[in-house]
Design a protein around this motif. Sequence first.
Motif, short mmCIF file in Angstrom:
data_model
loop_
_atom_site.label_atom_id
_atom_site.label_comp_id
_atom_site.label_asym_id
_atom_site.label_seq_id
_atom_site.Cartn_x
_atom_site.Cartn_y
_atom_site.Cartn_z
N GLN A 8 43.30 45.56 44.95
CA GLN A 8 44.17 45.65 46.12
C GLN A 8 44.41 47.10 46.53
O GLN A 8 44.43 47.43 47.72
CB GLN A 8 45.50 44.97 45.83
CG GLN A 8 45.40 43.47 45.61
CD GLN A 8 46.77 42.84 45.47
OE1 GLN A 8 47.58 42.85 46.39
NE2 GLN A 8 47.05 42.29 44.29
N LEU A 375 53.24 43.82 45.79
CA LEU A 375 52.05 44.07 44.96
C LEU A 375 52.33 43.73 43.50
O LEU A 375 51.53 43.05 42.85
CB LEU A 375 51.63 45.53 45.10
CG LEU A 375 50.49 46.00 44.19
CD1 LEU A 375 49.18 45.33 44.57
CD2 LEU A 375 50.34 47.52 44.23
N SER A 378 52.50 40.04 42.93
CA SER A 378 51.18 39.40 43.06
C SER A 378 50.40 39.44 41.76
O SER A 378 49.45 38.67 41.58
CB SER A 378 50.37 40.08 44.16
OG SER A 378 49.86 41.34 43.75
#
Length: 445
Positions: A8, A375, A378
Amino acid sequence: MTSPFDPQISLALGTDLPPGPEVDEHGNAELPSCFQVSELATASLKAATREMAALTGARRATLDRCLASMWFDRTLRPVGWELPAAWDPIAGDYAAQDGWIRLHTNAPHHRDAALSVLGCAAERAQVTETVSRWEKSALEAAVVAAGGAAAAMHALDEWAAHPQGEAVAAEPLIDWRETGSRAAPVSMQGLRVLDLTRVLAGPVATRFLAGYGAEVLRIDPPWWNEPGVEPEVTLGKRRAGLDLTQSADRATFEDLLRQADVLVHGYRPGALERLGYGGRKLVPGQIEVSLCAYGWTGPWAGRRGFDSLVQMSCGIADEGMRRRQAARPVPLPVQALDHATGYLMAAAVLRALRRRQASGQIFSARLSLARTGALLVSGGIRDVTGAPIEVTEADRSTQVEATGWGAARRLRFPATLDGHPPRWDIPAGPLRVDAPCWRSTLTAG
């Protein structure tokens, strides 16, 4: 090693340029949490390290995973003196009628705002009793409206359904915008970085840049102090003071801004416009990297906030409480949203410099603590694992740092490039002790 965050972060930085060398990771540590905090520490610091290697031409980069987690906490160990307290006595979590709320009162004006709403003395017991008579959302709204900083605790699913949670989820981790073009040589040595950031993410970014040769000039208003973190975030920087409500100081600021290669700031959406610097017309070709707390879109885009508040809002503290079966909110063991966002900001500055070098295009970037929180979430949630990290003598630098408060030793930095750690020529010290000018200007004079 690949963490769940690496892909990511790589995608957020962009795939238009060759990546830097692979970072050789060693060591291991896991801070205690139901979230992958140590993995986030490693991934964000690795991204900044790899970008620095690519920009400077380093052929080998290393990263100590244990030290990476340590650098998400306090890194300075005083010799014969004590660090100031990290928190104001009133700051903390309080039980309201229908749940928990956190008051952030480290700044005097934020403490005054909270106490003006509560109508009580600055005594913990009185604040506790008064908060217990409020509904958490009503108190949050009242404190924020008064110019303070507070956050009611939400669960993860509540935040996901909240209008601001939905807005943040739709934002990119790094929001890039092409803002101009300028052909210019790129070198970290003497790169002028104007630092208009406060606690804690922005100063972490500029500290990293200073360690590799950037000339960082931090500007603070005359009324701002952050004693709990100054020993951490002032390392490597000259520190000046300006009052942007005064015409003479505005002229000085505008001159500094014109000469800066990079502007790093933490102003909320619309704040620069209110100061009269909307549209950034002074330096159209300048790289600008900025952050805010709650994201750049949505109903809370202009809300002031800090790491500990965002953890309450976005469900992290609630999930920690549930997983530990605790009686009160359980935040992350370190202010990981701040530190991770800081290293991602540093990586964004470096990627923007590389893009300018490759094509002459100027890109600026925006990040937020709330998006970094997304983030982290996740990466998955699990039962609480890990343990506090014990600092050993081998973790400390052999050098003594002559800080503005006394001698100290700092933890060794986690990263090296071609075998060398970063070097900070200016020790940490109090704010507003330097003239508001670039060091290279002083040298030339």
